[in-house]
Design a protein around this motif. Structure first.
Motif, PDB file in Angstrom:
ATOM      1  N   LEU A 167      -5.021   0.768 -11.172  1.00 57.89           N
ATOM      2  CA  LEU A 167      -3.565   0.832 -11.439  1.00 57.89           C
ATOM      3  C   LEU A 167      -2.751   0.995 -10.019  1.00 57.89           C
ATOM      4  O   LEU A 167      -1.714   0.442  -9.545  1.00 57.89           O
ATOM      5  CB  LEU A 167      -3.145   2.003 -12.018  1.00 57.89           C
ATOM      6  N   LEU A 168      -3.341   1.856  -9.161  1.00 53.70           N
ATOM      7  CA  LEU A 168      -2.789   1.909  -7.749  1.00 53.70           C
ATOM      8  C   LEU A 168      -2.564   0.430  -6.944  1.00 53.70           C
ATOM      9  O   LEU A 168      -1.881   0.338  -6.211  1.00 53.70           O
ATOM     10  CB  LEU A 168      -3.478   3.029  -6.936  1.00 53.70           C
ATOM     11  N   CYS A 169      -3.855  -0.129  -6.993  1.00 52.18           N
ATOM     12  CA  CYS A 169      -3.922  -1.303  -6.347  1.00 52.18           C
ATOM     13  C   CYS A 169      -3.042  -2.369  -7.117  1.00 52.18           C
ATOM     14  O   CYS A 169      -2.216  -3.377  -6.005  1.00 52.18           O
ATOM     15  CB  CYS A 169      -5.337  -2.093  -6.369  1.00 52.18           C
ATOM     16  N   ILE A 170      -2.720  -2.521  -8.269  1.00 51.65           N
ATOM     17  CA  ILE A 170      -1.658  -3.187  -9.067  1.00 51.65           C
ATOM     18  C   ILE A 170      -0.281  -2.844  -8.359  1.00 51.65           C
ATOM     19  O   ILE A 170       0.534  -3.727  -7.805  1.00 51.65           O
ATOM     20  CB  ILE A 170      -1.829  -3.173 -10.594  1.00 51.65           C
ATOM     21  N   TYR A 171       0.057  -1.709  -8.353  1.00 49.49           N
ATOM     22  CA  TYR A 171       1.258  -1.256  -7.861  1.00 49.49           C
ATOM     23  C   TYR A 171       1.411  -1.538  -6.215  1.00 49.49           C
ATOM     24  O   TYR A 171       2.480  -2.090  -5.737  1.00 49.49           O
ATOM     25  CB  TYR A 171       1.323   0.543  -7.856  1.00 49.49           C
ATOM     26  N   GLY A 172       0.337  -1.337  -5.478  1.00 48.66           N
ATOM     27  CA  GLY A 172       0.575  -1.637  -3.862  1.00 48.66           C
ATOM     28  C   GLY A 172       0.716  -3.137  -3.756  1.00 48.66           C
ATOM     29  O   GLY A 172       1.357  -3.478  -2.765  1.00 48.66           O
ATOM     30  N   PHE A 173       0.008  -3.968  -4.465  1.00 47.17           N
ATOM     31  CA  PHE A 173       0.161  -5.374  -4.706  1.00 47.17           C
ATOM     32  C   PHE A 173       1.584  -5.844  -4.916  1.00 47.17           C
ATOM     33  O   PHE A 173       2.439  -6.382  -3.808  1.00 47.17           O
ATOM     34  CB  PHE A 173      -0.829  -6.165  -5.643  1.00 47.17           C
ATOM     35  N   PHE A 174       2.116  -5.455  -5.873  1.00 53.52           N
ATOM     36  CA  PHE A 174       3.403  -5.896  -6.388  1.00 53.52           C
ATOM     37  C   PHE A 174       4.769  -5.331  -5.699  1.00 53.52           C
ATOM     38  O   PHE A 174       5.626  -5.980  -5.490  1.00 53.52           O
ATOM     39  CB  PHE A 174       3.571  -5.764  -7.811  1.00 53.52           C
ATOM     40  N   SER A 175       4.534  -4.447  -5.015  1.00 51.48           N
ATOM     41  CA  SER A 175       5.368  -3.552  -4.293  1.00 51.48           C
ATOM     42  C   SER A 175       5.350  -4.303  -2.898  1.00 51.48           C
ATOM     43  O   SER A 175       6.279  -3.906  -2.012  1.00 51.48           O
ATOM     44  CB  SER A 175       5.035  -1.934  -4.050  1.00 51.48           C
ATOM     45  N   VAL A 182       4.831   8.662  -5.978  1.00 55.67           N
ATOM     46  CA  VAL A 182       4.689   7.179  -5.977  1.00 55.67           C
ATOM     47  C   VAL A 182       5.773   6.499  -6.779  1.00 55.67           C
ATOM     48  O   VAL A 182       6.238   5.302  -6.638  1.00 55.67           O
ATOM     49  CB  VAL A 182       3.465   6.902  -6.473  1.00 55.67           C
ATOM     50  N   VAL A 183       6.104   7.173  -8.069  1.00 56.19           N
ATOM     51  CA  VAL A 183       7.142   6.602  -8.883  1.00 56.19           C
ATOM     52  C   VAL A 183       8.454   6.671  -8.251  1.00 56.19           C
ATOM     53  O   VAL A 183       9.285   5.604  -8.208  1.00 56.19           O
ATOM     54  CB  VAL A 183       7.359   7.652 -10.191  1.00 56.19           C
ATOM     55  N   PHE A 184       8.824   7.713  -7.500  1.00 57.59           N
ATOM     56  CA  PHE A 184       9.892   7.828  -6.694  1.00 57.59           C
ATOM     57  C   PHE A 184      10.268   6.551  -5.512  1.00 57.59           C
ATOM     58  O   PHE A 184      11.225   5.962  -5.535  1.00 57.59           O
ATOM     59  CB  PHE A 184      10.284   9.124  -5.991  1.00 57.59           C
ATOM     60  N   GLN A 185       9.171   6.340  -5.097  1.00 55.22           N
ATOM     61  CA  GLN A 185       9.074   5.182  -3.980  1.00 55.22           C
ATOM     62  C   GLN A 185       9.265   3.843  -4.775  1.00 55.22           C
ATOM     63  O   GLN A 185      10.155   3.055  -4.215  1.00 55.22           O
ATOM     64  CB  GLN A 185       7.697   4.976  -3.380  1.00 55.22           C
ATOM     65  N   GLY A 186       8.693   3.714  -5.981  1.00 60.23           N
ATOM     66  CA  GLY A 186       9.142   2.491  -6.601  1.00 60.23           C
ATOM     67  C   GLY A 186      10.499   2.130  -7.016  1.00 60.23           C
ATOM     68  O   GLY A 186      11.015   1.487  -7.020  1.00 60.23           O
ATOM     69  N   VAL A 187      11.038   3.546  -7.586  1.00 62.17           N
ATOM     70  CA  VAL A 187      12.575   3.419  -7.859  1.00 62.17           C
ATOM     71  C   VAL A 187      13.272   3.082  -6.496  1.00 62.17           C
ATOM     72  O   VAL A 187      14.448   2.190  -6.543  1.00 62.17           O
ATOM     73  CB  VAL A 187      12.956   4.860  -8.365  1.00 62.17           C
ATOM     74  N   MET A 188      13.157   3.979  -5.218  1.00 64.29           N
ATOM     75  CA  MET A 188      13.926   3.630  -4.306  1.00 64.29           C
ATOM     76  C   MET A 188      13.695   2.085  -3.701  1.00 64.29           C
ATOM     77  O   MET A 188      14.601   1.611  -3.062  1.00 64.29           O
ATOM     78  CB  MET A 188      13.530   4.393  -3.037  1.00 64.29           C
ATOM     79  N   VAL A 218       3.131   7.773   2.163  1.00 62.50           N
ATOM     80  CA  VAL A 218       2.341   8.877   2.324  1.00 62.50           C
ATOM     81  C   VAL A 218       1.598   9.246   0.852  1.00 62.50           C
ATOM     82  O   VAL A 218       0.329   9.528   0.938  1.00 62.50           O
ATOM     83  CB  VAL A 218       2.590  10.047   3.120  1.00 62.50           C
ATOM     84  N   ALA A 219       2.398   9.096  -0.032  1.00 66.71           N
ATOM     85  CA  ALA A 219       1.999   9.339  -1.485  1.00 66.71           C
ATOM     86  C   ALA A 219       0.779   8.412  -1.769  1.00 66.71           C
ATOM     87  O   ALA A 219      -0.041   8.575  -2.441  1.00 66.71           O
ATOM     88  CB  ALA A 219       2.986   9.556  -2.373  1.00 66.71           C
ATOM     89  N   TYR A 220       1.230   6.993  -1.510  1.00 69.27           N
ATOM     90  CA  TYR A 220       0.334   5.933  -1.974  1.00 69.27           C
ATOM     91  C   TYR A 220      -1.162   5.846  -1.092  1.00 69.27           C
ATOM     92  O   TYR A 220      -2.025   6.092  -2.048  1.00 69.27           O
ATOM     93  CB  TYR A 220       0.956   4.632  -1.393  1.00 69.27           C
ATOM     94  N   PHE A 221      -0.806   6.432   0.028  1.00 71.75           N
ATOM     95  CA  PHE A 221      -2.320   6.407   0.611  1.00 71.75           C
ATOM     96  C   PHE A 221      -2.855   7.756   0.428  1.00 71.75           C
ATOM     97  O   PHE A 221      -4.270   7.948   0.699  1.00 71.75           O
ATOM     98  CB  PHE A 221      -2.010   6.256   2.249  1.00 71.75           C
ATOM     99  N   SER A 222      -2.244   8.731  -0.055  1.00 74.55           N
ATOM    100  CA  SER A 222      -3.097  10.013  -0.413  1.00 74.55           C
ATOM    101  C   SER A 222      -3.505  10.292  -1.865  1.00 74.55           C
ATOM    102  O   SER A 222      -4.406  11.036  -2.085  1.00 74.55           O
ATOM    103  CB  SER A 222      -2.159  11.300  -0.185  1.00 74.55           C
ATOM    104  N   TYR A 223      -2.685   9.505  -2.863  1.00 70.12           N
ATOM    105  CA  TYR A 223      -3.256   9.805  -4.281  1.00 70.12           C
ATOM    106  C   TYR A 223      -4.354   9.573  -4.448  1.00 70.12           C
ATOM    107  O   TYR A 223      -4.965  10.406  -5.210  1.00 70.12           O
ATOM    108  CB  TYR A 223      -2.196   8.819  -5.057  1.00 70.12           C
ATOM    109  N   ILE A 224      -5.169   8.509  -4.069  1.00 68.45           N
ATOM    110  CA  ILE A 224      -6.488   8.176  -4.441  1.00 68.45           C
ATOM    111  C   ILE A 224      -7.348   9.155  -4.064  1.00 68.45           C
ATOM    112  O   ILE A 224      -8.494   9.525  -4.826  1.00 68.45           O
ATOM    113  CB  ILE A 224      -6.923   6.864  -3.655  1.00 68.45           C
TER     114      ILE A 224
END
Length: 483
Positions: free
Chosen positions: A17-25, A82-88, A120-126
């Motif tokens: 899921l994180l990779c899908i988010y990272g790709f499309f963002s 991470v969700v907030f980053q997507g909204v922004m 930082v949230a994307y890279f730390s979440y995993i």
């Protein structure tokens, strides 16, 4: 259903899921053509407005929100940020499409600064949802997929522009759809139960569980059933109390976390070698960010997009792929970086300065493109070495702290340069004087680290010469002792 449940409980589910988010963002076909879009008929802004009034806002915003976002990310346990980053990111893209004035574009840049700080949230979440033994694979996947997204976005943008498949405005709409997919995916990420600083696992939890097990086994061997039952109740209550205490200790207050971070910070940077590598990291990243942020303005100055079929997307894709290959190849080199690293930092930084000078004073767009690719590959080569050297002897928590501190230092330097050199309220220099300063900046970094590297090599050779006679004397003494 059973297969789906097993997959959700496995480490591959959040990683996917994180990779899908990272790709499309990160698939942003318009990004290599942002300056032509803003200065073209769609927005009708001037190059001076884009260069001196709009782009500097990103730097100020990024610096202003970096520390609060860093602390909130850990306190909220990554997923909400991470969700907030997507909204922004969605809001940023929407503003880019449906607004056109300078103040609106400045607001857009402010939100994009928030997006960048939230990485930082994307890279730390995993690290909070997978086991330690899966860290390397999960990190590799999440970082590689971002690079893939940037590359595909650049290639896609170049194809769209070269073959005139759609307008710049429609490219923004397309990006908005991709961003919506990323935002939708982020909502399904599992919520982590721990984090690096605020919600750390209390070590006494595991100890109390083992203690109860050992006590139960001992009492069973004693054969005293009544005493065992009474003692078991008491132990279970004690265990629960310790778990509650562990949870309250795990969710530390902000002041405690900041105090602990300050202690770790002082201990980390007490190492001279780490300090020098971090100093290069901050200084070079500052210059790299300035170059990447304003290079499209330089390309537009050398060859205006109205008169030339630009290839910004192809250049970005090529530079990303070659940078990835360079960073990957460094893992197969067998070099004593603790001895030769500072000399390498100085030498390669000098080559980067030469590439920047060539970019600045050439009148040929292809020479400028090629020099940019060389400069980016050199930076990625050196930053990979620096990250490896710094991470070698640090725990995950301390590496995150040093990583954040180095980037904050780079951003602080970048803010000073932007406010003095770029901002219209400062010197407000045009693009050629700007890049002359960036080139000279890297030349200064090169001189500092070349001198430091030569001194390190000289000191190492001197120590080796002093050790040889001492070793000979010791061997002679041992021979005499035998006789």
């Amino acid at each position: 259903m059973e297969v789906l449940k097993r997959w959700k409980s496995d480490w591959s589910y959040p990683t996917t899921l994180l990779c899908i988010y990272g790709f499309f963002s990160t698939v942003k076909p318009l990004e290599p053509f942002l300056t032509p879009y803003l200065t073209g008929p769609d927005k009708n802004l001037t190059t001076e407005q884009v260069n001196n009034q709009i782009f500097p806002v990103w730097t100020y915003s990024y610096l202003g929100v970096l520390v609060p976002v860093f602390l909130l990310t850990d306190w909220l346990r990554y997923k909400p940020v991470v969700v907030f980053q997507g909204v922004m990111l969605f809001v940023t893209t929407a503003l880019m499409r449906w607004t056109a004035s300078v103040p609106a574009m400045q607001v857009m840049q402010f939100f994009y600064g928030v997006v960048t700080a939230s990485e930082v949230a994307y890279f730390s979440y995993i690290y909070s949802v997978v086991d330690l033994k899966r860290y390397r694979k999960a990190t590799s996947y999440s970082r590689s997929v971002q690079l893939l997204g940037f590359t595909i976005g650049s290639v896609l943008g170049q194809l769209i522009v070269s073959f005139n498949l759609m307008s710049y405005n429609n490219m923004v709409i397309f990006t908005l759809v991709l961003t919506a997919i990323a935002l939708f995916t982020s909502c399904f990420l599992p919520m982590p139960q721990r984090s690096m600083f605020f919600h750390r696992k209390h070590p006494r939890e595991a100890q109390s569980v083992e203690g109860v097990k050992g006590t139960v086994e001992a009492e069973q061997r004693s054969g005293s059933l009544d005493e065992m039952r009474g003692e078991n109740v008491q132990k279970v209550e004690t265990k629960d109390a310790e778990e509650d205490e562990g949870e309250s200790d795990g969710a530390k207050s902000c002041s405690q976390v900041i105090l602990q971070l300050w202690r770790d910070f002082r201990q980390c940077y007490s190492s001279r070698q780490l300090l020098y590598w971090s100093l290069w990291w901050a200084m070079a990243t500052c210059g790299y960010n300035q170059t990447v942020n304003y290079v499209q303005v330089l390309w537009e100055h050398i060859e205006p997009s109205q008169n030339f079929s630009i290839y910004n997307g192809g250049v970005e894709a090529t530079s990303n792929l070659l940078s990835a290959a360079t960073a990957y190849g460094i893992g197969f080199t067998d070099v004593r970086w603790e001895q030769w690293g500072e000399l390498a930092l100085g030498g390669f930084s000098g080559l980067g300065a030469a590439a920047l000078f060539l970019m600045t004073f050439t009148g040929n767009i292809w020479v400028c493109y090629s020099s940019y690719v060389v400069f980016k590959c050199l930076y990625m080569l050196l930053i990979t070495i620096a990250m490896y050297q710094i991470a070698a002897d640090l725990s995950m928590e301390r590496y995150a702290l040093v990583f954040g501190a180095n980037n904050f230092g780079a951003l602080a330097l970048q803010t000073i340069i932007t406010s003095v050199v770029v901002d219209s309220r400062g010197l407000g220099l045009t693009i050629i004087p700007q890049f002359t300063i960036y080139s000279s900046y890297f030349a200064a970094i090169s001189v500092v680290f070349l001198v430091r590297g030569l001194f390190t090599c000289w000191r190492q050779q001197r120590n080796n010469r002093e050790e040889r006679p001492a070793d000979k004397r010791d061997s002679l003494k041992s021979e005499e002792h035998k006789f």
